[in-house]
Design a protein around this motif. Sequence first.
Motif, PDB file in Angstrom:
ATOM      1  N   GLN A  52      -4.504   1.990   6.767  1.00  0.00           N
ATOM      2  CA  GLN A  52      -4.752   1.999   5.462  1.00  0.00           C
ATOM      3  C   GLN A  52      -3.431   1.739   4.656  1.00  0.00           C
ATOM      4  OE1 GLN A  52      -7.029   5.338   3.721  1.00  0.00           O
ATOM      5  NE2 GLN A  52      -7.766   5.913   5.861  1.00  0.00           N
ATOM      6  N   PHE A  53      -2.531   1.998   5.184  1.00  0.00           N
ATOM      7  CA  PHE A  53      -1.129   1.951   4.625  1.00  0.00           C
ATOM      8  C   PHE A  53      -0.263   0.521   5.117  1.00  0.00           C
ATOM      9  CE2 PHE A  53      -2.264   6.303   5.025  1.00  0.00           C
ATOM     10  CZ  PHE A  53      -2.185   6.737   3.897  1.00  0.00           C
ATOM     11  N   SER A  54       0.412   0.055   4.207  1.00  0.00           N
ATOM     12  CA  SER A  54       1.427  -1.047   4.160  1.00  0.00           C
ATOM     13  C   SER A  54       2.435  -0.518   5.387  1.00  0.00           C
ATOM     14  CB  SER A  54       1.862  -1.521   3.000  1.00  0.00           C
ATOM     15  OG  SER A  54       2.782  -0.599   2.538  1.00  0.00           O
ATOM     16  N   ASP A  55       3.287  -1.385   5.755  1.00  0.00           N
ATOM     17  CA  ASP A  55       4.426  -1.031   6.391  1.00  0.00           C
ATOM     18  C   ASP A  55       5.494  -0.414   5.799  1.00  0.00           C
ATOM     19  OD1 ASP A  55       3.386  -2.251   8.742  1.00  0.00           O
ATOM     20  OD2 ASP A  55       4.564  -4.357   8.544  1.00  0.00           O
ATOM     21  N   ASP A  56       5.552  -0.889   4.519  1.00  0.00           N
ATOM     22  CA  ASP A  56       6.527  -0.021   3.667  1.00  0.00           C
ATOM     23  C   ASP A  56       6.080   1.467   3.322  1.00  0.00           C
ATOM     24  OD1 ASP A  56       8.404  -2.007   3.356  1.00  0.00           O
ATOM     25  OD2 ASP A  56       7.512  -2.801   1.500  1.00  0.00           O
ATOM     26  N   GLU A  57       4.716   1.563   3.138  1.00  0.00           N
ATOM     27  CA  GLU A  57       4.244   2.880   3.023  1.00  0.00           C
ATOM     28  C   GLU A  57       4.495   3.699   4.282  1.00  0.00           C
ATOM     29  OE1 GLU A  57       0.871   2.231  -0.532  1.00  0.00           O
ATOM     30  OE2 GLU A  57       0.378   1.724   1.638  1.00  0.00           O
ATOM     31  N   LEU A  58       4.385   3.203   5.390  1.00  0.00           N
ATOM     32  CA  LEU A  58       4.338   3.684   6.642  1.00  0.00           C
ATOM     33  C   LEU A  58       5.988   4.297   6.786  1.00  0.00           C
ATOM     34  CD1 LEU A  58       2.030   1.501   9.073  1.00  0.00           C
ATOM     35  CD2 LEU A  58       1.474   4.090   8.463  1.00  0.00           C
ATOM     36  N   GLU A  59       6.858   3.371   6.583  1.00  0.00           N
ATOM     37  CA  GLU A  59       8.197   4.007   6.845  1.00  0.00           C
ATOM     38  C   GLU A  59       8.603   5.233   6.028  1.00  0.00           C
ATOM     39  OE1 GLU A  59      11.029   0.717   6.106  1.00  0.00           O
ATOM     40  OE2 GLU A  59       9.852  -0.810   7.315  1.00  0.00           O
ATOM     41  N   LEU A  60       8.061   5.113   4.516  1.00  0.00           N
ATOM     42  CA  LEU A  60       8.166   6.194   3.660  1.00  0.00           C
ATOM     43  C   LEU A  60       7.347   7.591   4.286  1.00  0.00           C
ATOM     44  CD1 LEU A  60       9.192   7.414   1.230  1.00  0.00           C
ATOM     45  CD2 LEU A  60       7.214   6.794   0.242  1.00  0.00           C
ATOM     46  N   ILE A  61       6.291   7.341   4.939  1.00  0.00           N
ATOM     47  CA  ILE A  61       5.639   8.390   5.614  1.00  0.00           C
ATOM     48  C   ILE A  61       6.359   8.791   6.749  1.00  0.00           C
ATOM     49  CG2 ILE A  61       3.667   8.846   6.942  1.00  0.00           C
ATOM     50  CD1 ILE A  61       2.089   6.878   5.371  1.00  0.00           C
ATOM     51  N   ILE A  62       6.906   7.957   7.583  1.00  0.00           N
ATOM     52  CA  ILE A  62       8.102   8.322   8.829  1.00  0.00           C
ATOM     53  C   ILE A  62       9.037   9.290   8.241  1.00  0.00           C
ATOM     54  CG2 ILE A  62       9.300   7.527  10.533  1.00  0.00           C
ATOM     55  CD1 ILE A  62       7.079   5.084  10.684  1.00  0.00           C
ATOM     56  N   LYS A  63       9.630   8.755   7.201  1.00  0.00           N
ATOM     57  CA  LYS A  63      10.952   9.389   6.872  1.00  0.00           C
ATOM     58  C   LYS A  63      10.466  10.976   6.272  1.00  0.00           C
ATOM     59  CE  LYS A  63      14.424   8.876   3.101  1.00  0.00           C
ATOM     60  NZ  LYS A  63      14.824   7.955   2.149  1.00  0.00           N
ATOM     61  N   PHE A  64       9.288  10.817   5.539  1.00  0.00           N
ATOM     62  CA  PHE A  64       8.796  12.132   4.965  1.00  0.00           C
ATOM     63  C   PHE A  64       8.592  13.053   6.451  1.00  0.00           C
ATOM     64  CE2 PHE A  64       5.521  15.070   4.181  1.00  0.00           C
ATOM     65  CZ  PHE A  64       5.943  15.790   3.434  1.00  0.00           C
ATOM     66  N   LEU A  65       7.836  12.865   7.233  1.00  0.00           N
ATOM     67  CA  LEU A  65       7.280  13.472   8.358  1.00  0.00           C
ATOM     68  C   LEU A  65       8.722  14.084   9.251  1.00  0.00           C
ATOM     69  CD1 LEU A  65       4.118  11.665   9.347  1.00  0.00           C
ATOM     70  CD2 LEU A  65       4.665  14.099   8.249  1.00  0.00           C
ATOM     71  N   GLU A  66       9.639  13.115   9.270  1.00  0.00           N
ATOM     72  CA  GLU A  66      10.942  13.534   9.965  1.00  0.00           C
ATOM     73  C   GLU A  66      11.716  14.586   9.202  1.00  0.00           C
ATOM     74  OE1 GLU A  66      12.760   9.730  10.630  1.00  0.00           O
ATOM     75  OE2 GLU A  66      11.765   9.302  12.473  1.00  0.00           O
ATOM     76  N   ALA A  67      11.710  14.318   8.152  1.00  0.00           N
ATOM     77  CA  ALA A  67      12.619  15.317   7.008  1.00  0.00           C
ATOM     78  C   ALA A  67      11.588  16.771   7.269  1.00  0.00           C
ATOM     79  CB  ALA A  67      12.662  14.812   5.690  1.00  0.00           C
ATOM     80  N   TRP A  68      10.474  16.728   6.999  1.00  0.00           N
ATOM     81  CA  TRP A  68       9.503  17.813   7.139  1.00  0.00           C
ATOM     82  C   TRP A  68       9.713  18.586   8.675  1.00  0.00           C
ATOM     83  CZ3 TRP A  68       3.741  17.952   6.110  1.00  0.00           C
ATOM     84  CH2 TRP A  68       3.176  19.329   5.917  1.00  0.00           C
ATOM     85  N   SER A  69       9.868  17.646   9.554  1.00  0.00           N
ATOM     86  CA  SER A  69       9.781  18.447  10.937  1.00  0.00           C
ATOM     87  C   SER A  69      11.271  18.951  11.037  1.00  0.00           C
ATOM     88  CB  SER A  69      10.080  17.189  11.838  1.00  0.00           C
ATOM     89  OG  SER A  69       8.550  16.671  12.176  1.00  0.00           O
TER      90      SER A  69
END
Length: 156
Positions: free
Chosen positions: A136-153
């Motif tokens: 459901q997400f674009s590549d740019d949105e996925l990059e942001l999701i990855i960045k957020f999840l890494e920061a959260w982890s």
Amino acid sequence: MENSSKEEALKAIEHFILSHEKKMAKKDNLAKDLLVNHGYTENKLSLTQLHIMALINEYPNASNNTFLSKELSISKPAITKAINSLIEEGMVLSKKKENDQKAVYYTLTNSGQQLAAVHDRMHQIAEDRYIQLLDQFSDDELELIIKFLEAWSNQL
């Protein structure tokens, strides 16, 4: 980011955590149902034991306490306890290699291999659901999701 956006994000995180806890309880039930459907009693095995068997199945030449402990991020005594139970249940065999008489390595019995396959199926179902979500997400949105999840982890 404005305070209202941060508040909305915080509420979304709280909602995610609560939903995750509820879904994990359901997931445990789904795992038990899948095991029961394959002829195994629901209270015999933990998810950790299923993960252990899957790793032994995937890495038969490397599966010792140190390897399993590192891969699952749990203590060696916890691995030993889970393995001993799996040996008692006839799912796992222990052996020493000819060239390494110190370390004990593990292999699966036929029953253990069947359960590892059930575990793999459970993971495939979960992965398919995640892929549907991520589609459901674009590549740019996925990059942001990855960045957020890494920061959260890193905060955990």
